[in-house]
Write an enzyme that holds these catalytic residues in place. Structure first.
Site, mmCIF file in Angstrom:
data_model
loop_
_atom_site.group_PDB
_atom_site.id
_atom_site.type_symbol
_atom_site.label_atom_id
_atom_site.label_comp_id
_atom_site.label_asym_id
_atom_site.label_seq_id
_atom_site.Cartn_x
_atom_site.Cartn_y
_atom_site.Cartn_z
ATOM 1 N N CYS A 150 0.878 -1.172 0.000
ATOM 2 C CA CYS A 150 0.000 0.000 0.000
ATOM 3 C C CYS A 150 0.909 1.214 0.000
ATOM 4 O O CYS A 150 2.073 1.123 0.373
ATOM 5 C CB CYS A 150 -0.909 0.016 1.229
ATOM 6 N N TYR A 169 -3.001 -9.555 15.943
ATOM 7 C CA TYR A 169 -1.907 -9.094 16.801
ATOM 8 C C TYR A 169 -1.789 -9.980 18.043
ATOM 9 O O TYR A 169 -0.845 -9.838 18.807
ATOM 10 C CB TYR A 169 -2.129 -7.618 17.187
ATOM 11 N N LYS A 192 -12.234 -4.759 2.049
ATOM 12 C CA LYS A 192 -11.657 -3.943 3.111
ATOM 13 C C LYS A 192 -12.544 -2.720 3.277
ATOM 14 O O LYS A 192 -12.728 -1.939 2.345
ATOM 15 C CB LYS A 192 -10.241 -3.531 2.729
ATOM 16 N N LYS A 244 -11.774 -7.657 6.051
ATOM 17 C CA LYS A 244 -11.175 -6.818 7.081
ATOM 18 C C LYS A 244 -12.042 -5.609 7.343
ATOM 19 O O LYS A 244 -12.481 -5.003 6.372
ATOM 20 C CB LYS A 244 -9.805 -6.386 6.548
ATOM 21 N N GLU A 269 -16.429 -7.851 -4.988
ATOM 22 C CA GLU A 269 -14.994 -7.538 -4.898
ATOM 23 C C GLU A 269 -14.162 -8.824 -4.837
ATOM 24 O O GLU A 269 -13.115 -8.930 -5.474
ATOM 25 C CB GLU A 269 -14.704 -6.706 -3.644
ATOM 26 N N SER A 283 -6.302 -3.569 14.280
ATOM 27 C CA SER A 283 -5.725 -2.890 15.445
ATOM 28 C C SER A 283 -6.780 -2.420 16.443
ATOM 29 O O SER A 283 -6.582 -2.531 17.659
ATOM 30 C CB SER A 283 -4.874 -1.714 14.983
HETATM 31 C C1 PBG Z 1 -2.913 0.165 4.754
HETATM 32 C C2 PBG Z 1 -3.482 -0.685 5.831
HETATM 33 C C3 PBG Z 1 -4.258 -0.312 6.933
HETATM 34 C C4 PBG Z 1 -4.430 -1.461 7.694
HETATM 35 C C5 PBG Z 1 -3.804 -2.496 7.019
HETATM 36 N N1 PBG Z 1 -3.245 -2.003 5.857
HETATM 37 C C6 PBG Z 1 -4.734 1.007 7.372
HETATM 38 C C7 PBG Z 1 -5.757 1.741 6.596
HETATM 39 O O1 PBG Z 1 -6.294 1.265 5.590
HETATM 40 O O2 PBG Z 1 -5.972 2.880 6.988
HETATM 41 C C8 PBG Z 1 -5.148 -1.535 8.996
HETATM 42 C C9 PBG Z 1 -4.701 -2.654 9.889
HETATM 43 C C10 PBG Z 1 -5.128 -2.521 11.301
HETATM 44 O O3 PBG Z 1 -5.875 -1.612 11.707
HETATM 45 O O4 PBG Z 1 -4.696 -3.369 12.090
HETATM 46 N N2 PBG Z 1 -3.798 0.670 3.840
#
Ligand code: PBG
Length: 335
Positions: free
Chosen positions: A120, A313, A195, A248, A233, A274
């Site tokens: 990314c 995590y 996502k 996700k 998707e 997270s």
């Molecule tokens: C990058 C990405 C993100 C996460 C994984 N890859 C952040 C976002 O899209 O803002 C989030 C992972 C997490 O919150 O643990 N695009």
């Protein structure tokens, strides 16, 4: 006395019977541990909103990876924190950047571990968006070759799996073609197919310094109320060549995991993000829930909903708990 009602409790009476009747299991080989990597040596910067997680230099990331491998954890997923950012996110494909450096080091110290690299631009752009900007918008097609360059750089460093998380359309096909052209036909693509534009990424953005300076990601990440769109998707990414797909966040989207699981025949991964991790820690800190149990219950829920793999995590803690339990079983400790 003979009874006519169903005695469901029979199969719950002992640990042995419960184990026999268990429909879903957690196996550390199907856990993926995210790691944040930065430059330097002997660097360990704790992340305040993610207890136990830290930004690690490649040497310490490799040490952590080896500890995870010893616990049987199957994979690590690497996110990079670069030293410098610009409008294009050029540090994303620097062969000496933190992610390629960590991949090489992990491959030396834990060769059996499967190494995933997130692809990314948001950690690498000065504006914090996942693609390049024009007129304040994230432009899809101009972003694709940049993502492909990053993917090739990570594959060349030795990544087994490339995991694009940007949510640009068509990126799986473009990355597949670029990998094949670079002689990396065997590199796996796990796409973040579904996502969502979620509030649960907050702690990650603190950790990665990737909060957009302006605006949000709703013009490219998915709208939380939608589930049929997730299936579209996922099917599109599989058609473009994704070997596995991801949903996700995890727990707020169990129905999406199930819907996608029923429509694709590639492995499905769920990402316990997270904010889900931070939320459980915060409640446990206040004594409001039992963290080891909540960790188990949430991860097994993702598996039960249909995920084959769980990115969490908690991977290290969960694998430790599973190992202790297996040891308990062989030494006859009742539980
Ligand atoms: C990058 C990405 C993100 C996460 C994984 N890859 C952040 C976002 O899209 O803002 C989030 C992972 C997490 O919150 O643990 N695009």
């Amino acid at each position: 006395m003979s009874t006519t009602f169903h005695r469901g409790r029979r199969l719950r009476r002992t640990a042995g019977l419960r184990a026999l009747a268990q429909e879903t299991r957690l196996d550390p080989a199907q856990l993926v541990a995210p790691l944040f990597v930065r430059s330097g040596r002997q660097q360990h910067e704790p992340i305040a909103s993610m207890p136990g997680q830290a930004r690690l230099s490649p040497d310490l990331a490799a040490r952590e990876a080896a500890a995870l491998a010893d616990l049987g954890v199957g994979s690590v997923l690497l996110f990079g924190i670069p030293d410098g950012k610009d409008a294009q996110g050029t540090s994303a494909w620097d062969p000496d950047g933190p992610v390629p450096a960590a991949i090489r080091r992990i491959k030396q110290e834990a060769p059996a571990l499967t190494v995933w690299a997130d692809v990314c631009l948001c950690e690498y752009t000065d504006h914090g968006h996942c693609g390049v900007l024009a007129g304040g918008e994230v432009v899809n097609d101009a972003t694709l070759p940049l993502l492909a360059r990053a993917a090739v750089a990570y594959a060349e460093a030795g990544a087994d799996v490339i995991a694009p998380s940007d949510m640009m359309d068509g990126r799986v096909g473009v990355i597949r073609a670029a990998l094949d052209a670079a002689g990396a036909a065997d590199t796996v693509i796990v796409s973040y197919a579904a996502k969502y534009a979620s509030a649960f990424y907050g702690p990650f953005r603190d950790a990665a310094g990737s909060t957009p300076r302006q605006g949000d990601r709703r013009a490219y990440q998915m709208d939380p109320p939608n589930v049929r769109e997730a299936v579209r998707e996922a099917l599109a990414d599989v058609a473009e060549g994704a070997d596995m797909i991801m949903v996700k966040p995890g727990l707020p989207y169990l129905d999406v995991i199930r819907a996608v699981r029923e429509r694709v025949d590639v492995p499905v991964a769920a990402y316990q993000v997270s904010g889900e991790f931070a939320m459980l820690h915060a409640a446990a800190d206040r004594g409001w829930l039992d963290l080891p149990r909540a960790m188990r219950e949430t991860c097994v829920a993702l598996r039960r909903a249909g995920a084959d793999l769980v990115i969490t995590y908690f991977a290290r803690d969960l694998a430790t708990a599973l190992a202790t339990e297996a040891h308990g079983a062989t030494t006859g400790v009742a539980r």
